[in-house]
Design a protein around this motif. Structure first.
Motif, PDB file in Angstrom:
ATOM      1  N   ALA A 216     -14.344   7.985  12.058  1.00  0.00           N
ATOM      2  CA  ALA A 216     -14.946   7.403  10.858  1.00  0.00           C
ATOM      3  C   ALA A 216     -16.447   7.626  10.756  1.00  0.00           C
ATOM      4  CB  ALA A 216     -14.660   5.901  10.811  1.00  0.00           C
TER       5      ALA A 216
ATOM      6  N   GLU B 159      -8.297   7.663   2.711  1.00  0.00           N
ATOM      7  CA  GLU B 159      -9.661   8.168   2.872  1.00  0.00           C
ATOM      8  C   GLU B 159     -10.031   8.485   4.325  1.00  0.00           C
ATOM      9  OE1 GLU B 159     -12.695   5.429   1.686  1.00  0.00           O
ATOM     10  OE2 GLU B 159     -14.328   6.841   2.097  1.00  0.00           O
ATOM     11  N   LEU B 160      -9.868   7.509   5.177  1.00  0.00           N
ATOM     12  CA  LEU B 160     -10.302   7.690   6.566  1.00  0.00           C
ATOM     13  C   LEU B 160      -9.305   8.482   7.405  1.00  0.00           C
ATOM     14  CD1 LEU B 160     -11.965   4.410   7.862  1.00  0.00           C
ATOM     15  CD2 LEU B 160     -13.002   6.612   7.353  1.00  0.00           C
TER      16      LEU B 160
ATOM     17  N   THR C  13      -5.453   3.111   2.717  1.00  0.00           N
ATOM     18  CA  THR C  13      -5.703   4.211   1.787  1.00  0.00           C
ATOM     19  C   THR C  13      -6.017   5.441   2.626  1.00  0.00           C
ATOM     20  OG1 THR C  13      -8.040   3.655   1.679  1.00  0.00           O
ATOM     21  CG2 THR C  13      -6.624   2.696  -0.010  1.00  0.00           C
TER      22      THR C  13
ATOM     23  N   CYS D  79       0.848  -1.193   0.000  1.00  0.00           N
ATOM     24  CA  CYS D  79       0.000   0.000   0.000  1.00  0.00           C
ATOM     25  C   CYS D  79       0.881   1.240   0.000  1.00  0.00           C
ATOM     26  CB  CYS D  79      -0.878   0.029   1.236  1.00  0.00           C
ATOM     27  SG  CYS D  79      -1.789  -1.470   1.523  1.00  0.00           S
TER      28      CYS D  79
ATOM     29  N   CYS E 135     -18.573  -5.751   3.091  1.00  0.00           N
ATOM     30  CA  CYS E 135     -18.343  -4.356   3.490  1.00  0.00           C
ATOM     31  C   CYS E 135     -18.391  -3.441   2.271  1.00  0.00           C
ATOM     32  CB  CYS E 135     -16.994  -4.227   4.213  1.00  0.00           C
ATOM     33  SG  CYS E 135     -17.035  -4.881   5.893  1.00  0.00           S
ATOM     34  N   ARG E 136     -17.734  -3.873   1.187  1.00  0.00           N
ATOM     35  CA  ARG E 136     -17.772  -3.055  -0.022  1.00  0.00           C
ATOM     36  C   ARG E 136     -19.205  -2.929  -0.528  1.00  0.00           C
ATOM     37  NH1 ARG E 136     -14.404  -1.476   1.626  1.00  0.00           N
ATOM     38  NH2 ARG E 136     -12.214  -1.333   1.165  1.00  0.00           N
TER      39      ARG E 136
ATOM     40  N   HIS F  88     -14.831  -8.641   3.675  1.00  0.00           N
ATOM     41  CA  HIS F  88     -14.427  -7.485   2.873  1.00  0.00           C
ATOM     42  C   HIS F  88     -15.434  -7.207   1.754  1.00  0.00           C
ATOM     43  CE1 HIS F  88     -11.866  -4.941   0.324  1.00  0.00           C
ATOM     44  NE2 HIS F  88     -12.178  -5.753  -0.662  1.00  0.00           N
TER      45      HIS F  88
ATOM     46  N   PHE G 115      -3.666   3.160   7.899  1.00  0.00           N
ATOM     47  CA  PHE G 115      -4.760   3.393   6.962  1.00  0.00           C
ATOM     48  C   PHE G 115      -4.222   3.018   5.585  1.00  0.00           C
ATOM     49  CE2 PHE G 115      -5.444   6.323  10.450  1.00  0.00           C
ATOM     50  CZ  PHE G 115      -6.811   6.261  10.677  1.00  0.00           C
TER      51      PHE G 115
ATOM     52  N   TYR H  66     -17.076   0.440   6.446  1.00  0.00           N
ATOM     53  CA  TYR H  66     -15.627   0.414   6.653  1.00  0.00           C
ATOM     54  C   TYR H  66     -15.275  -0.859   7.422  1.00  0.00           C
ATOM     55  CZ  TYR H  66     -16.028   5.474   5.827  1.00  0.00           C
ATOM     56  OH  TYR H  66     -16.300   6.704   5.303  1.00  0.00           O
TER      57      TYR H  66
ATOM     58  N   CYS I  51      -8.819  -4.364   4.557  1.00  0.00           N
ATOM     59  CA  CYS I  51      -9.519  -3.474   5.498  1.00  0.00           C
ATOM     60  C   CYS I  51      -9.221  -2.017   5.214  1.00  0.00           C
ATOM     61  CB  CYS I  51      -9.190  -3.844   6.937  1.00  0.00           C
ATOM     62  SG  CYS I  51      -7.565  -3.305   7.446  1.00  0.00           S
ATOM     63  N   ASP I  52      -9.937  -1.143   5.874  1.00  0.00           N
ATOM     64  CA  ASP I  52      -9.771   0.297   5.692  1.00  0.00           C
ATOM     65  C   ASP I  52      -8.839   0.887   6.736  1.00  0.00           C
ATOM     66  OD1 ASP I  52     -11.820   0.948   3.500  1.00  0.00           O
ATOM     67  OD2 ASP I  52     -12.942  -0.308   4.898  1.00  0.00           O
TER      68      ASP I  52
END
Lengths: 344, 344, 344, 344
Positions: free
Chosen positions: A72, A221-222, A219, A50, A163-164, A160, A217, A169, A197-198
């Motif tokens: 979140a 976003e959070l 990504t 990542c 969740c998507r 996962h 994290f 999240y 996971c996020d």
């Protein structure tokens, strides 16, 4: 007395104390804006796929849990959690204290399933009275769970996917992540965790550090303005480099994975000894926590030489107790216990 | 580069690192229920006249501040604070995040007065619309203040009296308590602090420890179930003995007072050097923080060898900056700075 | 279409509209400090044996629930509630939004038992890790419950005793109190309610008023500065006399009890019609809400002329639906429905 | 006694009582999902140029204020407000109770300026320690202000521009919007209000309704899931059509604007009478609230026949008091007062 009661009863791995001593005459900028935090984040990211991941260092697990959840969720949103989940069962209502409801699902072996999560999310989606109930927006899992079990790659992948599908999240509490990734027979890697996971964290407190949790994290976003949440929730260590330094020490040469793997190996020796003796397990675990069902007289006998954790009364003559190994456990401590188990 | 930017830029006093190393092979119970916390509390209480005092150890100042305030106040109650007070100005709304309003009073030299507090409390008492405003129920003071100044014994005594009269709790933020009690010309002792307030803390983070604050409730009233608040707010260190051990080290032989006194002595040398040079102070401080008004060119010149904290723009050509000494400051660092000031 | 979907689908009892019209040219002081609120409180207190009782008027049930709970509990304390309880199931996490955990107990017929409550409280009392869990401090009951059932005097008395033993407040949600007190075969009076709990409310919204709930604190303990909580939570009606006037109208001549009794009588007619037809009940209720299990084809047939509330799918061919009478129901509406049930 | 103490001392405009009576035998769906709410929203939107606007009906002003702010802000974000602003001065810390800090700016004539707001936002943007302070994210204005003054179109336009530049939401409290839009000499229309802000409300409680506020989101951005916030904060009226019906009555034929305009005309008569008498104003207002500075003896004399609101002590012999007209004020009441002023 030998302690098998938990995995946070010793100071820190010697390498960490050495690192502290070696840098004690250095001076650093405060609040985590220092070179050690930067280097530690890079070392952790080497284990992931990542490149955009953001890493923050915080002090303890409860603190991470409620801070991440508060960051979140919107006020009317809730977090889905197993009934055995730490945020529900052991954190004095810290999540509710931030204003959020926990939607509790019955667990099996400390785990919940993608099907359960989908059903809960579907209930909201198809509800005719959405504004009268909270919106599930996050799933909280522990890896390993509070019962030492781990989700399989297939289980995580399905969770996962759900969740998507429902816009949830996925947050993985990794207070004992090292032990989970070293689970006997596991097919999940830290790359999988980060991919699926996020937000998750690599626990330090229970895995060789004096204290500290590395929140990742995968990504960004959070992670928007996450330092503001850290500060607001009292989780910003003034001498933040103490966290970075510890995690650099644990991750730059794989120490984190080595010491937790060794601890799981020790736990397997204990497990085998109980098995050979025909002593049953409350829940089958393949990590550093072993939950056995002892006759009360046996429990009292072992308690003369060992400290372990009482969990619950099974029946009038039996109790469930936890034996827990850790990075600080020594082979001679295991040997002593195994010998005593065999002699029962 | 020599750091005078703050008092938390070095690890810990060597005695503390030694204590950590010496106990690293020992095992302890978790969450602050250990012998070191017990012993440290006793050592701190030796300096007070409060046999019933209750001491808890927490990790950082912001955390202590909002946890104490959340524990003391009912939802409609507020806390009175100077406009320069840390909880108002530097903690990301952490107190409001717990649901409480801060009633801000204009400060002089970082301080507020008994008269101001009485006026604010009287406003509520005589209001015809009490239910439309928050009830002031606590006064928050910093000792020393964010500007390095200290309240005199008379000032504290008057504030205490007003608090008693209006039923207000008095809470003293002692993040830098050691430096405050070592203030040049001070007439306040730690016994006075304990006698005059309902809760205060002895800061460790800025006074020689790696981290940690010792929260003292001179009487048990406000301390009911305080451990629940500690846990709920993520402030319960799993390896709690690390806090106890550090505070035992700092207090059992007076180290806490010695090292902060020495730091204040260093600050007085810096102060004198600026005074002799005719360089004015933004605020007159008699503790380890010195706020001077420098010409910008002078500021830049000093910044070549020293790290200090920029505070604010005074006018087009002058700035206020802070020079801060600490337990880790060395005489040779002071000598270098004093020499350079004289050479300006 | 005739509405049996709920008990809040019509404006107000004609007497209330008349009272509003009669006083519309009068002027009053605001925020509930008026003569009608005073008179209404006296009228309500006439039905109780609590000379010290304090009565406040608020606007709606959710508002009352979270305001009372927020006023009663400290941050680490929680409220015990049935899994079918309104605060848990239908209020968008309003209680958690104030920072408090709800401890959910499995219910039977919408009710929980003294034994369950005692067990939960005992769990906390005997816990070795109290600071890691929330402290149960209040019990929330609905009377009648969300399923139209009522607690017997013996059940309430036992719950009261357990609450006293464990230091729990007892809070009774009386959004439908009138219908509960008129339950077929009931042995509980409003005097019992007031004697056995610490706070309850007489619902107006569902019992003849345009809106409004009369919150009664039988003893003043929990009512300290309650007006501050009312205001802080947006529950203080500017034209507070509108609440007082409505409750005066409902209580000064017993109208509240008459109209809810009549509605329960209507519900019994519906109940009997279903019984005679052999149509089963999801839960046996003796108040104004009737939960029947209909074949889906029957449900669709009845839906052509009546609006009722869909509750849940029982199996592939059956559904549970609610028929609800109210103060505004008319005998001819009941006659029509009974005729149609008989004709099924 | 004639009441000029506030604009919420009478029930409702007769048209509203008539509408209630006319629909009292009708039945409706609950929680604001009814035809009257729908129709009322359409009527209000006819006055705006915002085809996408979303309108929600809530019960009272404090409730609207904290619900809107809680819905708009993340936990570390704050709202900018005048020191005389209602949310800061008269709402029992309701905003802080939702967890948010209010950043208070000194006001002039009850107003703050675009320059002040820009300075505050710039302070955050250029701060080197953003994570230690709250992020201003919303500006709260009252229109008219608590002192009866109104922002000019230029002032509002500049504030709007600053908000856009710094990413701040603009929220206008219109508890008295009708009176503000009828201000003597005003150049602002309701279209301007809707065009320049992100959310505002048309107050009903003070402008002819029994109770109720119409919250308008000119664009849907901030309105996501707003019904969940309404419910969570206890602001969802079970009989929601009572709100829709009242606002339909007030807006479908312009009644809202007529009655508030008339009230402002009455206030201007009072103003002129005081002016002619040479009695000074505390603040110059061109709406329905007039703040005059009376000699205490004059105040007492007028208090024999009129109820008005005491504001503050100006000096030993003078007080500031408020005379407030409303939709329920009658010409003969004005005549009486004007006569008595002239006779002073």
């Amino acid at each position: 007395m030998i302690r098998f009661n938990n995995d946070y009863n010793h100071g820190a791995h010697p390498n960490i104390l050495e690192a502290l001593a070696a840098t004690n005459d250095e001076s650093y900028g405060g609040y985590g804006l220092d070179s050690w935090c930067e280097k530690a984040a890079l070392e952790i990211k080497k284990y992931l796929d990542c490149p955009e991941a953001i890493v923050h260092f915080m002090i303890g697990g409860t603190q991470v849990n409620f801070t991440v959840i508060a960051a979140a969720l919107r006020p009317y949103q809730s977090v889905i959690c197993a009934d055995s989940g730490h945020i529900h069962a052991h954190e004095t209502g810290a999540v509710e204290n931030t204003g959020h409801k926990i939607q509790v699902l019955p667990s099996k072996d400390g785990k919940i399933t993608a099907e359960q999560i989908a059903a809960e999310a579907e209930l909201y989606r198809t509800s005719g009275v959405q504004e009268h109930i909270t919106q599930p927006k996050m799933v909280y899992l522990s890896f390993p769970t509070e019962y030492g079990t781990v989700y399989t790659l297939q289980e995580l992948t399905e969770i996962h996917r759900v969740c998507r599908e429902y816009g949830l999240y996925l947050f993985i509490d990794g207070a004992r992540l090292g032990y989970g990734l070293a689970a006997d027979g596991i097919d999940v890697t830290i790359k999988d965790i980060a991919r699926l996971c996020d937000v998750f964290y690599c626990g330090g407190t229970k895995c060789g550090a004096l204290f500290g949790e590395a929140v990742v994290f995968p990504t960004p976003e959070l992670a928007v303005d996450f330092r503001s949440y850290i500060k607001q929730n009292g989780a910003m260590l003034a001498k933040g480099w103490l966290l970075g330094l510890q995690f650099y020490t644990l991750f730059h040469d794989g120490l984190y994975f080595d010491i937790t793997k060794k601890a799981v190996g020790y736990a397997m020796q204990i497990k085998q000894a109980f098995e050979e003796k025909g002593i049953p397990f409350y829940i089958e675990s393949n990590t550093n926590q072993q939950f056995v069902v002892l006759e009360n007289s046996v429990m009292e006998k072992l308690a003369q030489n060992y400290i372990f954790e009482y969990e619950l009364k099974v029946d009038e003559t039996h109790s469930c107790v936890r034996f827990c190994t850790s990075w600080s456990t020594k082979q001679e401590e295991i040997d002593a216990l195994v010998t005593d188990i065999r002699a029962l």
